[in-house]
Design a protein around this motif. Structure first.
Motif, PDB file in Angstrom:
ATOM      1  N   LEU A 126      75.603 -14.194  21.256  1.00 28.28           N
ATOM      2  CA  LEU A 126      75.036 -12.966  21.393  1.00 28.28           C
ATOM      3  C   LEU A 126      74.208 -12.588  20.323  1.00 28.28           C
ATOM      4  O   LEU A 126      74.927 -12.359  19.517  1.00 28.28           O
ATOM      5  N   ILE A 127      72.404 -13.452  19.913  1.00 27.07           N
ATOM      6  CA  ILE A 127      72.018 -12.662  18.320  1.00 27.07           C
ATOM      7  C   ILE A 127      71.513 -12.095  18.291  1.00 27.07           C
ATOM      8  O   ILE A 127      70.351 -11.449  19.580  1.00 27.07           O
ATOM      9  N   ASP A 128      71.492 -10.375  17.696  1.00 28.43           N
ATOM     10  CA  ASP A 128      70.359  -9.079  17.230  1.00 28.43           C
ATOM     11  C   ASP A 128      70.182  -9.283  15.932  1.00 28.43           C
ATOM     12  O   ASP A 128      70.329  -8.919  15.508  1.00 28.43           O
ATOM     13  N   TYR A 173      78.016  -5.402  20.160  1.00 33.14           N
ATOM     14  CA  TYR A 173      76.613  -4.909  20.340  1.00 33.14           C
ATOM     15  C   TYR A 173      76.537  -4.332  22.031  1.00 33.14           C
ATOM     16  O   TYR A 173      77.086  -4.650  22.517  1.00 33.14           O
ATOM     17  N   LYS A 176      76.984  -4.182  13.216  1.00 34.78           N
ATOM     18  CA  LYS A 176      76.912  -5.699  12.484  1.00 34.78           C
ATOM     19  C   LYS A 176      77.309  -5.157  11.170  1.00 34.78           C
ATOM     20  O   LYS A 176      77.033  -4.222  10.659  1.00 34.78           O
ATOM     21  N   ASN A 204      79.700 -12.377  27.466  1.00 30.73           N
ATOM     22  CA  ASN A 204      78.228 -12.385  26.530  1.00 30.73           C
ATOM     23  C   ASN A 204      78.291 -13.034  27.845  1.00 30.73           C
ATOM     24  O   ASN A 204      77.081 -13.187  27.985  1.00 30.73           O
ATOM     25  N   PRO A 235      70.551 -12.537  12.104  1.00 29.49           N
ATOM     26  CA  PRO A 235      71.209 -12.197  12.892  1.00 29.49           C
ATOM     27  C   PRO A 235      73.326 -12.068  12.198  1.00 29.49           C
ATOM     28  O   PRO A 235      73.005 -12.578  11.678  1.00 29.49           O
ATOM     29  N   SER A 277      66.791  -9.992  20.786  1.00 30.26           N
ATOM     30  CA  SER A 277      67.982  -9.902  21.742  1.00 30.26           C
ATOM     31  C   SER A 277      68.693 -11.027  22.291  1.00 30.26           C
ATOM     32  O   SER A 277      67.649 -11.204  23.328  1.00 30.26           O
ATOM     33  N   SER A 289      79.487  -9.550  22.352  1.00 31.79           N
ATOM     34  CA  SER A 289      80.336  -9.847  20.876  1.00 31.79           C
ATOM     35  C   SER A 289      79.038 -10.199  19.825  1.00 31.79           C
ATOM     36  O   SER A 289      78.130 -11.341  20.870  1.00 31.79           O
ATOM     37  N   LEU A 290      78.551 -10.177  19.115  1.00 27.42           N
ATOM     38  CA  LEU A 290      77.305 -11.195  18.443  1.00 27.42           C
ATOM     39  C   LEU A 290      77.785 -11.455  17.221  1.00 27.42           C
ATOM     40  O   LEU A 290      79.117 -11.593  16.485  1.00 27.42           O
TER      41      LEU A 290
END
Ligand SMILES: Cc1cc2nc3c(=O)[nH]c(=O)nc-3n(C[C@H](O)[C@H](O)[C@H](O)COP(=O)(O)OP(=O)(O)OC[C@H]3O[C@@H](n4cnc5c(N)ncnc54)[C@H](O)[C@@H]3O)c2cc1C
Length: 414
Positions: free
Chosen positions: A344-346, A358, A407, A375, A353, A332, A367-368
């Motif tokens: 944010l990336i997960d 999240y 997601k 964030n 991603p 993450s 927020s992704l």
């Protein structure tokens, strides 16, 4: 007494000894950790140093404060592992025997590996921010920079925190705008990848952000050498990118002793099983964090999730049982984007991603793949989480395995 020896007291090594000291009986197990010095760096904080956001005091703490009672700390430079003798030699001649070894010596930027990088222009017009000294020198150079070509450059993948150079480009753009000199600076992002990032959905999104900010992208650029006299990057296919100020991420490599010990690949990363992190060659050696060759992101978050899985596996392995945990490559990463916002990336080995929320579906609060102030606050708060929860190995309420909850896959909507 059985002996566990951990090489490296950085992010991964510190978490490993904290978690295992609680789980391994003190009458049965001796735990030793080796590092070359007693200064632990919060490397994610280097990003803010060139822009005056953090200084040395924010990112450096004594290592031994984060090591629990019952763990011996040895200060010394590892010279080599003798895997057939279950021993490690330090450069000063000391020998440390082990029953189980965990290699956690990370990866290091190597400006010596690209012709022309370390010569006359190093720390004059060529800088890095992957070391604290580099980030501090860059801060001084940026203060004097008021026009020309600012080139942000990635030498080769993999690098630790693969989003950090993008973050640097976004922050530089916002910083130049804030100083009222954005129109006097040409910003260029030079990458060996075919786009902004490694995976398609994130690459398209982050590429769009570069475009919006009028940051020119020079993709598929594999640097062959730097011509310091002409202040120019030259690629293998003979393209040239001139610069006035170059901010480079040099080639990242695992520790040289890994090669001397016969444990590594061509970039000195220890070859391990990607799900158990056990060496493919030796049944008593694990490698965790940036030091191994798994195809996950080299990131503190990935190291944290990997340690969660590793601890259970290690306890099973030393009892002669099959390891039941399987690391999925979960990482993450916050991506600072300027103007007090971040994404944010997960993601993991199999899932790229994706957009969404999240850690909780609908609620977030993060927020992704979308820029938000929440964030950004999460990124700043992470420094406190790092020192106070993550390093001491305290429980963090995030599952080690990546979850699809919250997601969504963009093309499924179409
Ligand atoms: C600019 C930047 C930004 C980053 N941002 C983020 C982020 O936002 N989020 C994130 O998750 N991650 C981020 N990272 C990545 C993160 O810092 C690393 O992935 C993480 O520290 C890896 O932990 P590690 O334990 O594997 O290696 P390290 O923490 O680097 O520890 C390795 C240790 O081994 C020691 N060592 C190495 N060789 C020897 C030797 N021969 N003898 C003795 N000791 C040795 C070193 O001194 C060091 O203490 C960032 C990194 C950088 C550089």
């Amino acid at each position: 007494m059985r002996k566990l020896l951990v090489l490296g007291a950085g992010t991964a090594g510190t978490m490993v000894v904290n978690k295992l000291r609680r789980r391994l009986d003190r009458h049965d197990w001796q735990i030793t950790v080796v590092d070359r010095d007693d200064a632990h760096h919060y490397q994610a904080g280097y990003l803010f140093v060139p822009f005056g956001g953090y200084d040395r005091g924010d990112v450096v703490r004594a290592r031994h404060h984060f090591l629990p009672d019952g763990v011996e700390m040895v200060l010394g430079e590892v010279d080599r592992v003798l895997p057939d003798d279950d021993a490690v030699l330090l450069q000063d001649g000391r020998r440390l025997d082990y029953d189980y070894l965990v290699v956690a010596t990370g990866t290091t930027p190597r400006h010596d590996q690209t012709p022309g990088m370390s010569e006359s222009e190093w720390r004059r017009s060529i800088f890095d921010f992957y070391t604290l000294e580099g980030a501090e020198a860059l801060a001084a150079a940026l203060r004097d920079f008021d026009h020309g070509r600012l080139v942000v450059h990635v030498t080769e993948m993999p690098i630790k925190c693969p989003v950090a150079p993008l973050e640097f480009a976004f922050l530089a753009e916002a910083w130049l705008r804030g100083r009222g000199i954005r129109d006097r600076v040409e910003l260029v992002y030079v990458t060996p990848l075919d786009g902004a990032f490694t995976r398609p959905v994130a690459s398209a999104y982050l590429g769009g952000m570069l475009e919006e900010r009028k940051i020119q992208v020079e993709a598929d650029f594999l640097v062959e050498h730097i011509d310091p006299k002409r202040k120019t990057l030259v690629s293998y296919d003979e393209r040239e990118v001139p610069f006035d100020l170059l901010v480079t991420v040099p080639l990242n490599m695992g520790a040289d002793f890994v090669a001397r010990s016969g444990l590594g690949d061509e970039l000195n990363y220890v070859r391990v099983d990607p799900h158990t992190l056990l060496s493919v060659a030796y049944d008593h050696i694990f490698a965790i964090g940036d030091a191994n060759d798994i195809p996950a992101s080299k990131a503190g978050s990935a190291a944290h999730f990997a340690v969660e899985v590793f601890v259970g596996n290690f306890l099973e392995h030393v009892q002669g049982r099959a390891m039941t945990g399987s690391f999925d490559g979960h990482a993450s990463c916050f991506v600072e984007s300027g103007d007090d916002k971040a994404l944010l990336i997960d993601f993991n080995y199999d899932t790229e991603p994706l957009p969404g929320k999240y850690p909780l579906p609908y609620v977030g609060p993060l927020s992704l793949l979308r820029e938000t102030r929440a964030n950004h606050r999460g990124k700043l708060a992470f420094r406190h989480v790092y020192w106070n929860l993550l390093l001491p190995g305290r429980p963090i309420p995030l599952p080690a395995h990546m979850s699809m909850a919250g997601k969504h896959v963009p093309h499924e909507e179409a």
